[in-house]
Design an enzyme around this catalytic site. Structure first.
Site, mmCIF file in Angstrom:
data_model
loop_
_atom_site.group_PDB
_atom_site.id
_atom_site.type_symbol
_atom_site.label_atom_id
_atom_site.label_comp_id
_atom_site.label_asym_id
_atom_site.label_seq_id
_atom_site.Cartn_x
_atom_site.Cartn_y
_atom_site.Cartn_z
ATOM 1 N N ASP A 78 -4.192 8.161 7.555
ATOM 2 C CA ASP A 78 -5.138 7.234 8.180
ATOM 3 C C ASP A 78 -4.410 6.396 9.230
ATOM 4 O OD1 ASP A 78 -3.897 5.050 6.914
ATOM 5 O OD2 ASP A 78 -5.492 4.723 5.460
ATOM 6 N N HIS A 111 -1.237 4.788 7.285
ATOM 7 C CA HIS A 111 -0.485 5.376 6.175
ATOM 8 C C HIS A 111 -0.188 6.858 6.352
ATOM 9 C CE1 HIS A 111 -2.847 1.920 4.547
ATOM 10 N NE2 HIS A 111 -1.649 1.611 4.076
ATOM 11 N N SER A 140 0.798 -1.221 0.000
ATOM 12 C CA SER A 140 0.000 0.000 0.000
ATOM 13 C C SER A 140 0.832 1.273 0.000
ATOM 14 C CB SER A 140 -0.952 0.012 1.206
ATOM 15 O OG SER A 140 -0.228 -0.071 2.416
#
Length: 361
Positions: free
Chosen positions: A321, A324, A40
């Site tokens: 978030d 991240h 990610s």
């Protein structure tokens, strides 16, 4: 008639030669493509196109709000490290491999998948693991050979830079019955197989961030009542040390193998410990999420919890978030990976690798 046939054959031979010459000079001599693999931290939206859950997607508001003004599938409010590296290298934003439609791969392509690990078992069935990403890469290499010819493709692959961010998700899903040392060896064993496959196709120049302090993410701190989870951070440090040893070994084994090893762990830790020095007002609480530290992974309201909080200025926050960083943090990381000195990235930085015009046939 015989003379016409001879003339026609001569024309065909000449035409074919011209086409081959055009193909072989299709790209500028200094053109350097960018191929991206990983999780990610690097995924620009490949998970939008696979059968998975919202836990492994970021294609909904407020993701993407800062730069793209709409969600793209990136796990951030804006761009990621590879987006900035492409910009610094004079390339367009590198597209997702899985997006529909016919496209060229001469600038490179991004195979990264949020949640992916080096081990197939990590989030199996929900992500595109590293082994599958390499299979996709082999398809791209075949497509480039068809487009550019064998020699042209080999030249492009040899001069390209390969960015890889992998490993964190393996440790989030680690089997507790396996020792840390043995598990790290398994993860890096799979990464080594992938690197050798890329090398076999012509790849010579690689860029790696090491692992961030996994135990200090807002999600982890929310689980522990406010402190970092030392066990997770310890295995991240072990992985990073062994990754560097692996790269040194590969450099001695594989002719022309070059790498930029970026100490993301150090960059992360410096900003967690002294956020104001780097322009952040908050390096503890996520901009988007809920619960303590914004550590409940509810950003966007699509992951089982509809209610979430969203800050006014993502750039004030180190974390966007629960897992991240914000775009502002990613830009800082990318700048260091691109042009940092040997205190933070070595033995090369990415700018050096992009400017290295050597061709290894």
């Amino acid at each position: 008639m015989a003379n016409l046939s001879a003339s026609y054959i001569s024309f065909l031979l000449c035409f074919t030669t011209c086409i081959n010459l055009i193909s072989s000079h299709y790209l500028p001599e200094n053109h350097v493509a960018l191929f991206i693999f990983g999780d990610s931290l690097f995924d620009p939206g490949n998970n939008n196109y696979i059968n998975t859950t919202a836990d492994f997607r970021a294609n909904f508001y407020p993701y993407g709000e800062t730069f793209f003004k709409c969600p793209t599938g990136r796990f951030s409010d804006g761009r990621l490290i590879p987006d900035f590296i492409a910009q610094f290298a004079g390339l367009p934003i590198i597209p997702t491999y899985l997006q529909p439609g016919k496209r060229k791969f001469t600038d490179g392509v991004n195979f990264a998948s949020g949640g992916a690990g080096a081990l197939v078992e990590s989030h199996q069935g929900f992500v595109v693991d590293l082994e599958t990403q390499i299979k996709y890469f082999n398809k791209v290499e075949k497509s480039l050979r068809q487009e550019l010819g064998d020699a042209g493709a080999k030249k492009l692959m040899s001069k390209a830079v390969y960015l890889i961010s992998i490993g964190g998700n393996d440790y989030f899903t680690k089997n507790s019955s396996v020792s840390d040392e043995e598990f790290v060896s398994m993860v890096l064993g799979n990464l080594t197989v992938a690197l050798k496959e890329i090398y076999k196709k012509g790849g010579r120049k690689f860029g790696f961030p090491n692992l961030l302090p996994l135990g200090c993410l807002p999600y982890m701190k929310a689980q522990s009542g406010g402190s970092c989870i030392d066990e997770l951070t310890a295995i991240a440090k072990l992985h990073s040390a062994e990754l560097l040893k692996t790269l040194v070994k590969l450099q001695s084994q594989l002719e022309g193998f070059k790498y930029a090893y970026y100490n993301l762990y150090q960059s992360f830790t410096e900003r967690l410990n002294n956020p104001s020095k780097y322009g952040f007002k908050d390096a503890t609480t996520a901009c988007c999420g809920s619960g303590p530290y914004g550590g409940v992974y509810s950003c966007g309201g699509k992951r089982g919890i509809e209610v979430y909080e969203l800050c006014d200025k993502p750039g004030d926050h180190f974390f966007f978030d629960s897992y991240h960083p914000s775009e502002k943090a990613y830009r800082q990381f990318a700048e260091l990976m691109w042009a940092g000195n040997t205190d933070i990235v070595w033995p090369y930085n990415l700018k050096m690798l992009f400017q290295d015009n050597a061709f290894y046939p």
